[in-house]
Design a protein around this motif. Structure first.
Motif, short mmCIF file in Angstrom:
data_model
loop_
_atom_site.label_atom_id
_atom_site.label_comp_id
_atom_site.label_asym_id
_atom_site.label_seq_id
_atom_site.Cartn_x
_atom_site.Cartn_y
_atom_site.Cartn_z
N SER A 257 29.08 48.67 66.09
CA SER A 257 27.92 48.89 65.21
C SER A 257 27.44 50.33 65.31
N ASN A 258 27.41 50.84 66.55
CA ASN A 258 27.00 52.24 66.74
C ASN A 258 27.96 53.20 66.03
N ILE A 259 29.26 52.94 66.18
CA ILE A 259 30.26 53.81 65.55
C ILE A 259 30.10 53.78 64.02
N LYS A 260 29.92 52.57 63.49
CA LYS A 260 29.75 52.44 62.04
C LYS A 260 28.49 53.15 61.57
N GLY A 261 27.40 52.96 62.32
CA GLY A 261 26.12 53.57 61.92
C GLY A 261 26.19 55.09 61.93
N TYR A 262 26.70 55.65 63.03
CA TYR A 262 26.75 57.10 63.13
C TYR A 262 27.80 57.70 62.20
N THR A 263 28.85 56.95 61.87
CA THR A 263 29.83 57.43 60.90
C THR A 263 29.19 57.56 59.53
#
Length: 462
Positions: A257-263
């Motif tokens: 979720s963090n990776i998706k959000g920051y991407t």
């Protein structure tokens, strides 16, 4: 299936009883033919000769009256003279099968051993054969006349009061034996039936039906107890499996979720270059976290499924610990941790790579959860039997509940006290598995919360 087992067990037991009876009958027949029958012949020959001697020594008495009295006592008698005229005293014989040569043999002065010579093919029941051929014949002279006297015990008269009782007892014994076999078979098979039903319930996923109440102290009782323990372990394993799936799903979903959000934020044109660099660092950190988790899961799987993964050799454990401390020197200085150690020279026979993973987990945890300016002490002690390595820190410590579960997979201590520290919750589980594969033990204790923690690993040296 259980009914079939019940029938088979009962049939086999009854079959064994019948076979035992047949074997006992054959053995008793052999004993009768070779031992009892000659003894019976000898005993009755003595009685017959005594009767003949009494008649010859007392010619004044009536021979017929004497023989009638002896018949009343319990004998069957047949008296025949030179002219072939015969007279029976007592109960009749079932078969009058004496030949003229048998009678003449006795009249000529010889003893007729009908009991000893009775056909051998006859079973022990030949003892009861009411035939003249199964009698003792002796010569007797009365008032200058020669006679042949044949005698045998009147079995029916002798056993008149008891033969019916013996028959009833024999029949009752057989019936009761069969009933007891059926009841005992049911007693033995019933716990197996319950075990079969419980097994089917477990196979259907009903893990709650896992107790077999039995107070038996035999092998079936042990089997039922072992099954109950196994079922309880399955329940615990199933609960652990659910927790494992829940934990790994959460631990994978969070960095994704963090990776998706920051991407998505990186794609925003209004995002500054400084923020982009910060987001990239966070994404790389989350990717590293996922990579570490994957590697640890693979290692756990390998340790669980293949104990041959342990590659032992001789190496210096004190040198290994010193090299590990050197590799963490930068973090020790950064957190201003005071490190003390006592590492005497010791060579052990173990897997250096796996044990290095254990020391790495314990030392990294001691650094992560320690306070700024805290201390870490490492003590290596050994005897002829084993060695112990203790890691003592001045970190946040553990509660009793946390200490009990600290080696469970994905378990992490109270997040409110460790929110600044990220981890997978697999490190100590891996360490415990590696130590167990080396037939050692790993323990943890904390005197009081927020005071510190002591992890102790004990490894056998033999």
């Amino acid at each position: 299936m259980m009914r079939s087992l019940y029938v088979k067990f009962a049939a086999v037991t009854i079959g064994i009883m019948l076979l035992s009876g047949v074997i006992a009958f054959l053995v008793s027949n052999t004993y009768y033919q070779h031992s009892l029958k000659p003894q019976n012949d000898e005993k009755n020959t003595e009685i017959a000769l005594e009767m003949a001697a009494f008649i010859e020594n007392n010619p004044e008495i009536s021979m017929n009256d004497y023989l009638s009295n002896m018949a009343d006592v319990g004998y069957q008698l047949y008296l025949v003279d030179n002219n072939g005229q015969g007279q029976f005293f007592g109960a009749n014989f079932r078969e009058n099968n004496l030949t003229n040569s048998d009678i003449q043999q006795v009249l000529d002065g010889e003893v007729f051993h009908g009991m000893a010579n009775f056909p051998r093919q006859t079973f022990v029941t030949g003892f009861f054969a009411n035939e003249l051929k199964n009698a003792i014949g002796v010569p007797v002279t009365y008032q200058d006349t020669s006679y042949a006297l044949f005698i045998r015990p009147d079995i029916k008269l002798l056993f008149n009061e008891i033969h019916l009782l013996l028959g009833v007892l024999f029949g009752l014994t057989i019936v009761l034996s069969i009933l007891f076999v059926l009841f005992s078979t049911n007693y033995l098979v019933k716990p197996i039936s319950r075990l079969s039903r419980a097994t089917k319930q477990l196979a259907k996923g009903d893990f709650q039906a896992n107790t077999l109440n039995t107070k038996r102290k035999d092998e079936l009782g042990e089997l039922s107890t072992s099954f109950t323990q196994m079922a309880q372990q399955i329940v615990e394993n199933d609960q652990m499996r659910k927790e494992f799936i829940s934990n790994i799903s959460h631990d994978i979903q969070s960095p994704l979720s963090n990776i998706k959000g920051y991407t998505n934020l990186l794609g925003d044109k209004e995002t500054s270059e400084e923020d982009k660099q910060q987001y990239k660092a966070i994404i790389n950190e989350e990717i590293s976290r996922l990579s570490t988790m994957t590697e640890q899961l693979l290692l756990l799987t390998s340790l669980d499924q293949n104990q041959h993964i342990v590659k032992k050799k001789h190496f210096s454990i004190n040198n290994q610990l010193q090299n590990l401390l050197k590799s963490y020197q930068w973090l020790i200085q950064e957190k201003e941790i005071m490190v003390s150690y006592t590492l005497p020279d010791l060579e052990i026979y173990a897997d250096p790579s796996l044990l290095n993973t254990v020391w790495d987990n314990l030392l990294s945890n001691a650094l992560k959860y320690n306070q700024q300016g805290g201390s870490i002490d490492i003590q290596l002690t050994y005897t002829e039997e084993d060695c112990s390595i203790a890691f003592t820190d001045t970190g946040i410590g553990l509660s009793d509940e946390e200490a009990e579960r600290i080696f469970d997979r994905f378990y992490r201590a109270d997040v409110s006290r460790t929110r600044s520290v990220k981890g997978t919750g697999l490190g100590l589980s891996i360490a415990a598995t590696i130590v167990e594969l080396h037939r050692g033990t790993i323990t943890v204790r904390s005197n009081e919360e927020a005071v510190g923690t002591i992890f102790t690993v004990t490894l056998p040296l033999k």
